[in-house]
Design a protein around this motif. Structure first.
Motif, short mmCIF file in Angstrom:
data_model
loop_
_atom_site.label_atom_id
_atom_site.label_comp_id
_atom_site.label_asym_id
_atom_site.label_seq_id
_atom_site.Cartn_x
_atom_site.Cartn_y
_atom_site.Cartn_z
N THR A 2 0.85 -1.18 0.00
CA THR A 2 0.00 0.00 0.00
C THR A 2 0.89 1.24 0.00
N VAL A 3 0.27 2.40 -0.13
CA VAL A 3 1.04 3.64 -0.11
C VAL A 3 1.86 3.77 1.17
N ILE A 4 1.26 3.44 2.32
CA ILE A 4 1.97 3.61 3.58
C ILE A 4 3.10 2.58 3.72
N THR A 5 2.91 1.36 3.21
CA THR A 5 4.01 0.39 3.27
C THR A 5 5.12 0.79 2.31
N ARG A 96 -5.52 1.94 6.78
CA ARG A 96 -6.09 3.25 7.08
C ARG A 96 -5.53 3.79 8.39
N VAL A 97 -5.50 2.95 9.42
CA VAL A 97 -4.94 3.37 10.71
C VAL A 97 -3.45 3.64 10.57
N ASP A 98 -2.77 2.76 9.88
CA ASP A 98 -1.32 2.91 9.66
C ASP A 98 -1.02 4.26 9.01
N ASN A 102 0.99 7.37 10.69
CA ASN A 102 2.40 7.38 10.29
C ASN A 102 2.75 8.16 9.03
N PHE A 103 1.80 8.50 8.18
CA PHE A 103 2.16 9.12 6.90
C PHE A 103 3.00 10.38 7.10
N VAL A 104 2.47 11.33 7.84
CA VAL A 104 3.17 12.59 8.05
C VAL A 104 4.47 12.35 8.81
N VAL A 138 1.59 14.03 -0.76
CA VAL A 138 1.94 14.84 0.40
C VAL A 138 1.08 16.09 0.44
N TRP A 139 0.83 16.69 -0.70
CA TRP A 139 -0.05 17.87 -0.77
C TRP A 139 -1.43 17.56 -0.20
#
Length: 226
Positions: A2-5, A96-98, A102-104, A138-139
């Motif tokens: 996924t994007v976060i992984t 979703r929780v990840d 964590n994204f930012v 990121v935007w």
């Protein structure tokens, strides 16, 4: 994946590239301290509680220093990076929780490692973005929920997202509207004004740089301020 992984792997790749003993944008932390912070945050929530709870700050700092010391040599550091990649906290079981947690955090800490010194930037130069549309992703995070980063702009804050050439390719976004105080019946109330009624601070730059600027890393952010 996924994007976060993908972003997590990107962060781990940057940490691996800069190696131990590399300065970061976090004052007093080298790369092994940053890695220790990430590991405590995700694998030892009990130990990381001092990040949020002042009474536990000393304990968290002690544990962080112990982990950092264990990763000060290349072998220990490599094990730490591998542990970060392979960790399986509950937060990672839901994309979703990840991402919400964590994204930012990951984007900021990736740049903490990458921009900590000219040598770190050189070492990480071959590590690409985590996604082809990283700038847009990121935007998309730079929205009013990040108003916690805008507390120093009581007269309002507007962001202009640019591409690598400085063109305003992503448009503009109001993060905080200006507010004025008025006294009604002896009570001070906060009145939100329309943008035309206030003097906004305008920050213009690529999304990652805007995020760094708002998180207190102004010296490393390529942002123009209006």
């Amino acid at each position: 994946m996924t994007v976060i992984t993908d972003l997590r792997e990107n962060l781990a790749d940057v940490l691996e590239a800069v190696g131990p003993g590399s300065p970061t944008l976090c004052e007093g932390w080298d790369s092994q301290h940053l890695l220790a912070h990430l590991l405590l945050r995700e694998t030892r929530p009990d130990a990381a509680a001092g990040i949020f709870l002042p009474p536990l700050k000393d304990r968290t700092e002690r544990l962080l220093q112990e982990r950092a010391e264990a990763m000060a040599d290349p072998e220990g550091y490599a094990r730490g990076v591998a542990e970060f990649r392979e960790a399986s906290p509950l937060s990672r079981r839901s994309a979703r929780v990840d991402a919400a947690m964590n994204f930012v955090e990951y984007v900021i800490h990736r740049e903490d490692a990458r921009r900590g010194s000219a040598e770190a930037t050189r070492r990480a130069a071959g590590v690409g973005p985590f996604a082809p549309d990283e700038r847009q992703r990121v935007w998309d995070q730079l929205r009013p929920p990040l108003a916690m980063f805008a507390k120093d702009y009581p007269d309002g804050l507007e962001l202009v997202g640019t591409d690598s050439e400085g063109r305003p390719a992503l448009g503009s976004r109001t993060i905080r509207r200006p507010a004025a105080q008025s006294r009604v019946g002896g009570l001070v109330q906060r009145v939100v004004r329309a943008p035309s009624e206030g003097t906004f601070t305008v920050l213009e730059g690529e999304p990652v740089d805007l995020l760094l600027y708002l998180s207190g890393r102004q010296g490393a952010a390529r942002v123009s301020r209006g």
